[in-house]
Scaffold this active site. Structure first.
Site, PDB file in Angstrom:
ATOM      1  N   VAL A  76       0.856  -1.183   0.000  1.00  0.00           N
ATOM      2  CA  VAL A  76       0.000   0.000   0.000  1.00  0.00           C
ATOM      3  C   VAL A  76       0.892   1.231   0.000  1.00  0.00           C
ATOM      4  O   VAL A  76       1.782   1.359   0.848  1.00  0.00           O
ATOM      5  CB  VAL A  76      -0.922   0.017   1.245  1.00  0.00           C
ATOM      6  CG1 VAL A  76      -1.789   1.277   1.264  1.00  0.00           C
ATOM      7  CG2 VAL A  76      -1.779  -1.244   1.309  1.00  0.00           C
ATOM      8  N   SER A 103       3.084  -4.514   3.240  1.00  0.00           N
ATOM      9  CA  SER A 103       3.969  -3.375   3.473  1.00  0.00           C
ATOM     10  C   SER A 103       3.150  -2.128   3.189  1.00  0.00           C
ATOM     11  O   SER A 103       2.270  -2.145   2.330  1.00  0.00           O
ATOM     12  CB  SER A 103       5.174  -3.403   2.533  1.00  0.00           C
ATOM     13  OG  SER A 103       5.926  -4.565   2.718  1.00  0.00           O
ATOM     14  N   CYS A 104       3.442  -1.051   3.905  1.00  0.00           N
ATOM     15  CA  CYS A 104       2.742   0.212   3.677  1.00  0.00           C
ATOM     16  C   CYS A 104       3.764   1.333   3.770  1.00  0.00           C
ATOM     17  O   CYS A 104       4.547   1.390   4.726  1.00  0.00           O
ATOM     18  CB  CYS A 104       1.635   0.399   4.711  1.00  0.00           C
ATOM     19  SG  CYS A 104       0.652   1.889   4.455  1.00  0.00           S
ATOM     20  N   PHE A 105       3.759   2.201   2.770  1.00  0.00           N
ATOM     21  CA  PHE A 105       4.735   3.285   2.699  1.00  0.00           C
ATOM     22  C   PHE A 105       4.058   4.618   2.442  1.00  0.00           C
ATOM     23  O   PHE A 105       3.077   4.692   1.706  1.00  0.00           O
ATOM     24  CB  PHE A 105       5.708   3.068   1.521  1.00  0.00           C
ATOM     25  CG  PHE A 105       6.445   1.781   1.565  1.00  0.00           C
ATOM     26  CD1 PHE A 105       7.620   1.659   2.288  1.00  0.00           C
ATOM     27  CD2 PHE A 105       5.975   0.672   0.873  1.00  0.00           C
ATOM     28  CE1 PHE A 105       8.307   0.464   2.314  1.00  0.00           C
ATOM     29  CE2 PHE A 105       6.661  -0.529   0.898  1.00  0.00           C
ATOM     30  CZ  PHE A 105       7.827  -0.633   1.618  1.00  0.00           C
TER      31      PHE A 105
END
Length: 126
Positions: A76, A103-105
């Protein structure tokens, strides 16, 4: 060997890439912006944008013969991590346990100034 996955039920690619690729038992989607496939427009709120991005992902996966239950990894991208909680609320309604890895960035900017973009990896194994 890989196969291109493309459906008119999801927004067309806005660059030189495929909506998804199938390699062996895995399907890799490109990042899905929250664009409506019928109008090309984007909702305003992070909740509606998350929903539209995931609906686009779901449509692409279904065109490849798999479901959201077969997603094993998501990534995301958020234009602002302050949107994490409302994004997560909508995101969680698309998945059930066992949840996929994620994973989220926070990123500096997304295409078309979207608030969110989501890509997934799914398996065709059940």
């Amino acid at each position: 060997m890989s196969d291109v996955i493309n459906t008119s039920a999801a927004p067309a690619a806005i660059g030189p890439y495929s909506q998804a690729m199938k390699v062996g038992n895995f399907i890799f989607t490109s990042g899905q912006l929250p664009l409506s496939p019928s109008t090309g427009e984007m909702p305003q709120s992070i909740q509606e944008q998350t929903k539209q991005s995931l609906l686009n992902v779901k449509t692409i996966l279904e065109s490849a013969g798999v479901s959201m239950k077969q997603v094993v990894k998501t990534t995301v991208f958020l234009s602002d991590l302050a949107n994490f909680a409302p994004m997560n609320e909508v995101y969680s309604s698309f998945f059930e346990e066992p949840f996929p890895a994620r994973s989220c960035f926070e990123v500096a900017r997304l295409p078309k100034d979207a608030l969110v973009e989501i890509e997934v990896v799914a398996t065709s194994e059940t």
